[in-house]
Write a protein that holds these residues in place. Structure first.
Motif, mmCIF file in Angstrom:
data_model
loop_
_atom_site.group_PDB
_atom_site.id
_atom_site.type_symbol
_atom_site.label_atom_id
_atom_site.label_comp_id
_atom_site.label_asym_id
_atom_site.label_seq_id
_atom_site.Cartn_x
_atom_site.Cartn_y
_atom_site.Cartn_z
ATOM 1 N N TYR A 6 -0.793 -0.691 1.980
ATOM 2 C CA TYR A 6 0.570 -0.414 1.527
ATOM 3 C C TYR A 6 1.396 0.319 2.590
ATOM 4 O O TYR A 6 2.596 0.075 2.730
ATOM 5 C CB TYR A 6 0.516 0.418 0.242
ATOM 6 N N TYR A 43 5.491 1.080 -5.654
ATOM 7 C CA TYR A 43 5.297 -0.364 -5.478
ATOM 8 C C TYR A 43 5.863 -1.141 -6.665
ATOM 9 O O TYR A 43 6.534 -2.169 -6.485
ATOM 10 C CB TYR A 43 3.803 -0.651 -5.312
ATOM 11 N N PHE A 94 3.117 -7.994 -0.487
ATOM 12 C CA PHE A 94 2.307 -7.287 -1.479
ATOM 13 C C PHE A 94 2.344 -7.925 -2.863
ATOM 14 O O PHE A 94 1.732 -7.403 -3.793
ATOM 15 C CB PHE A 94 2.782 -5.832 -1.599
ATOM 16 N N VAL A 98 -2.217 -5.699 -2.806
ATOM 17 C CA VAL A 98 -1.808 -4.508 -2.071
ATOM 18 C C VAL A 98 -2.909 -3.456 -2.181
ATOM 19 O O VAL A 98 -3.598 -3.366 -3.199
ATOM 20 C CB VAL A 98 -0.460 -3.959 -2.605
ATOM 21 N N ILE A 147 7.334 -5.673 0.847
ATOM 22 C CA ILE A 147 7.033 -6.023 -0.540
ATOM 23 C C ILE A 147 6.705 -7.505 -0.712
ATOM 24 O O ILE A 147 5.898 -7.873 -1.573
ATOM 25 C CB ILE A 147 8.200 -5.604 -1.468
ATOM 26 N N TYR A 191 1.562 3.516 -6.157
ATOM 27 C CA TYR A 191 1.584 2.334 -7.020
ATOM 28 C C TYR A 191 2.869 2.276 -7.836
ATOM 29 O O TYR A 191 3.464 1.201 -8.006
ATOM 30 C CB TYR A 191 0.366 2.323 -7.944
#
Length: 351
Positions: free
Chosen positions: A91, A137, A101, A105, A98, A134
């Motif tokens: 990450y 994310y 991912f 990820v 992104i 997370y």
């Protein structure tokens, strides 16, 4: 033939024979320590890094990515087995964004543990901080693919958790504080409580498919075998540490059972590498290995991270002959065998 058995057989045939067929897993999302870190520590001010040769010499292009291995690590093999990418990116790696991912990820940080005091030892990412990454994310994913698609991805993703060894070997048995506060049994309860809290928070964030990794036979790591040798104990596996690992895995098994009963719609499995790795260590020739007691990197005694030197003449030429790459981490070949084992014995429920 009963209908359920026929259905499972048809699913197996489709997944095995049809090109491009994939299972119902949208992404591989990884939390944990150096057993699964794909390069997040590269961005930290810590001594615990592996973004230099000879690490990664058998990875794609011979590139040292920050994986503590000569090649790929378990999340990479698991991702590929589920029809996703063959390497799960870190990450914090600035090479990715992104869009990279969406289907995988990695938030893991080498040297971390369930216990926040463990991450303090080598100044790495605390486990609960991985959860904050997370959340970040998730926000980026919603902005990238939209709320509905993001929810679908995160609910159908497979979440891999792999950590705990550092809590014992780098913290409890090395630093005095936790030993003064807990017996080893109570410390295991403390750690499993953190694991349970983490999974419940993941659940609240939409996670439904979770693999909780058990401890390996940590007394058989080259580092511990060498330490015992210099203590005059013969250099065999430290069975006391192995018993601790077995007992902790038993507690994690109980946690998994309770979570599955308590949380509606969740499926948690224990991916336990203990038995397969111990069998490899004790009978390496059965798996095509020649050396199990020391590691490939340098002399294979105490080397890890910067002590794993590509210029050292003792570093082996063929890591596939060695169960361990450095004093703490399995070789790519071992990672593949262990990954296949946990897929067959635990993760198959998500196929």
């Amino acid at each position: 033939m009963h209908k359920p058995i026929l259905f499972l057989l048809l699913v197996h045939i489709i997944l095995t024979l049809v090109p491009g067929a994939t299972a119902k897993v949208s992404a591989i999302i990884v939390f944990g320590d150096s057993s699964v870190d794909s390069g997040n520590n590269n961005q930290l001010s810590t001594l615990l890094k592996s973004n230099f040769q000879p690490y990664g010499r058998d990875f794609y292009g011979g590139k040292p990515t920050g994986r503590f291995c000569n090649g790929r690590i378990p999340p990479d093999f698991i991702s590929e087995a589920f029809g996703l990418k063959p390497a799960v990116p870190a990450y914090l790696d600035p090479m990715y964004n992104i869009s990279d991912f969406v289907d995988g990820v990695n938030f893991a940080s080498a040297g971390t543990g369930y216990d926040s005091a463990t991450s303090d030892v080598l100044s790495v990412i605390p486990f609960m901080r991985e959860l904050e990454y997370y959340k970040e994310y998730q926000s980026k994913l919603k902005a990238h693919v939209g709320d509905e698609k993001a929810k679908e991805i995160t609910s159908e993703a497979l979440y891999l958790l792999s950590l705990g060894t550092n809590d014992f070997l780098e913290n409890y048995y090395t630093m005095p504080d936790r030993r003064s506060q807990f017996t080893v049994d109570k410390y295991q309860d403390y750690l499993s409580g953190i694991a349970g809290k983490f999974i419940k928070e993941l659940y609240e964030l939409g996670a439904r498919k979770i693999s909780l990794g058990g401890l390996p036979p940590m007394g058989c790591l080259p580092l511990e075998r060498t330490a015992d040798f210099f203590r005059g104990q013969g250099g065999e596996c430290n069975e006391n540490y192995n018993r601790v690992a077995l007992n902790f895995n038993s507690k994690l098994s109980g946690l998994v059972k309770n979570l599955n009963q308590e949380l509606s719609g969740i499926k948690v499995v224990l991916s336990n590498p203990y038995n397969i790795l111990k069998q490899i260590v004790h009978k390496p020739s059965l798996y095509g290995f020649e050396v199990a007691g020391i590691a490939c990197c340098s002399s294979g005694l105490f080397e890890m991270s910067y002590m794993c030197d590509r210029l050292n003449p003792f570093t082996c030429t063929d890591a596939d002959k060695y169960v361990f790459w450095d004093s703490f981490h399995p070789s790519q070949k071992t990672n593949k065998i262990v990954s296949d084992y946990v897929i067959k014995n635990a993760l198959h429920v998500f196929l």
